[in-house]
Design an enzyme around this catalytic site. Structure first.
Site, PDB file in Angstrom:
ATOM      1  N   ASP A  50       0.826  -1.174  -0.111  1.00 40.50           N
ATOM      2  CA  ASP A  50      -0.009   0.100   0.175  1.00 40.50           C
ATOM      3  C   ASP A  50       1.064   1.303   0.067  1.00 40.50           C
ATOM      4  O   ASP A  50       2.200   1.187   0.281  1.00 40.50           O
ATOM      5  CB  ASP A  50      -0.916   0.034   1.212  1.00 40.50           C
ATOM      6  N   HIS A 103      -5.615   2.637  -4.271  1.00 39.00           N
ATOM      7  CA  HIS A 103      -5.881   2.679  -2.697  1.00 39.00           C
ATOM      8  C   HIS A 103      -6.212   4.261  -2.513  1.00 39.00           C
ATOM      9  O   HIS A 103      -6.059   4.666  -1.249  1.00 39.00           O
ATOM     10  CB  HIS A 103      -4.312   2.628  -1.969  1.00 39.00           C
ATOM     11  N   HIS A 200       3.445  -2.331   3.384  1.00 41.52           N
ATOM     12  CA  HIS A 200       3.587  -0.994   2.912  1.00 41.52           C
ATOM     13  C   HIS A 200       4.848  -0.701   2.039  1.00 41.52           C
ATOM     14  O   HIS A 200       5.973  -1.036   2.415  1.00 41.52           O
ATOM     15  CB  HIS A 200       3.495  -0.023   4.042  1.00 41.52           C
TER      16      HIS A 200
END
Ligand SMILES: *[C@@H]1O[C@H](CO)[C@@H](O)[C@H](O)[C@H]1NC(C)=O
Length: 253
Positions: A50, A103, A200
């Site tokens: 992400d 996202h 991430h």
């Protein structure tokens, strides 16, 4: 008049016969987008990343491809970086077989927004991906994993399913490298077990320490490293077309 009376009677009879309330797809009940929290196929691991596009994208991609696998990048439009300034990274990820999801634009908590604002957060990323790689995503990961019925309604209108996760490497919540590695070791030892993992892209330790440990560990346990679409058996994109013609005056964050 008679026709509508008959209709009402028949409808009431059907409802009574099935014992069901109003149908979920009745016009006054907006449908909700599906929310996926885990992979379907046992033995699959979908590693997701992400908050990019960000600086470590190529390194993450190389680690996945070297292991014969692919991952999923859920890109923001304007978070750590502006997506238009990172267009080469977006193209790189797409060209190397990774799935690209949304996202949303500015990493806002969508549950605090109005319907129009949610549409806008979603549309700005769709537009960027259409311009840069010519695809419209079929999957959206809500920032912080937070969603409500309004978010699901808007996502359904935009033909996108929500993707949450069932495994968190902890890289955005202060987990140490050793702790993230231990979490991956534990999940690897549970093979086969369908895993949808969140990481991430903006985490340097994920890119350079955790993944070089976790990927061989998962592979050795027999896991297949697949995209979210592959692990669900669904298409990654709503539409695949030609990227837009660059126009620096309009392509900005
Ligand atoms: C919605 O997305 C699916 C892929 O998830 C695609 O097959 C379908 O054509 C899309 N529908 C519309 C109306 O764009």
């Amino acid at each position: 008049m008679l026709a509508s009376l008959v209709f009402i009677v028949v409808t009431a009879a059907c409802a009574a016969a099935t014992g069901m309330g109003p149908r979920a797809d009745a016009p006054d009940v907006p449908p909700l987008a599906t929310v996926y929290k885990s992979c379907k196929n046992k033995g699959d691991v979908a590693l997701t990343f992400d908050d990019g596009p960000y600086d470590y994208l190529e390194d993450i991609s190389k680690a996945l491809v070297a292991a014969g696998g692919h991952g999923t990048f859920f890109f923001n439009g304007n978070n750590f970086r502006c997506i238009y300034n990172m267009a080469d990274k977006v193209k790189y990820a797409h060209a190397h077989g990774h799935m690209i999801g949304s996202h949303t634009y500015a990493h806002k908590d969508l549950t605090t927004l109005t319907s129009d604002q949610i549409h806008n957060e979603m549309w700005l990323v769709e537009q960027a991906l259409q311009r840069i790689i010519g695809v419209t995503p079929a999957f959206m990961r809500p920032p912080y994993g937070l969603y409500n019925d309004l978010v699901r309604q808007v996502s359904d209108v935009r033909n996108q399913s929500l993707v949450i996760w069932d495994f968190d490497s902890g890289d955005s919540t202060g987990s140490s490298v050793a702790n993230s590695e231990a979490l991956y070791a534990a999940v690897a030892s549970k093979h086969p077990n369908n895993v949808l993992a969140v990481n991430h892209e903006t985490s340097e330790t994920t890119a350079y320490q955790v993944l070089p440990y976790a990927i061989p560990k998962l592979k050795a346990a027999g896991y297949k490293l697949v995209t979210v679409a592959e692990c669900l058996g669904l298409p990654a994109y709503q539409h695949v077309g030609t990227p837009g013609t660059p126009d620096p005056n309009t392509w900005k964050c």
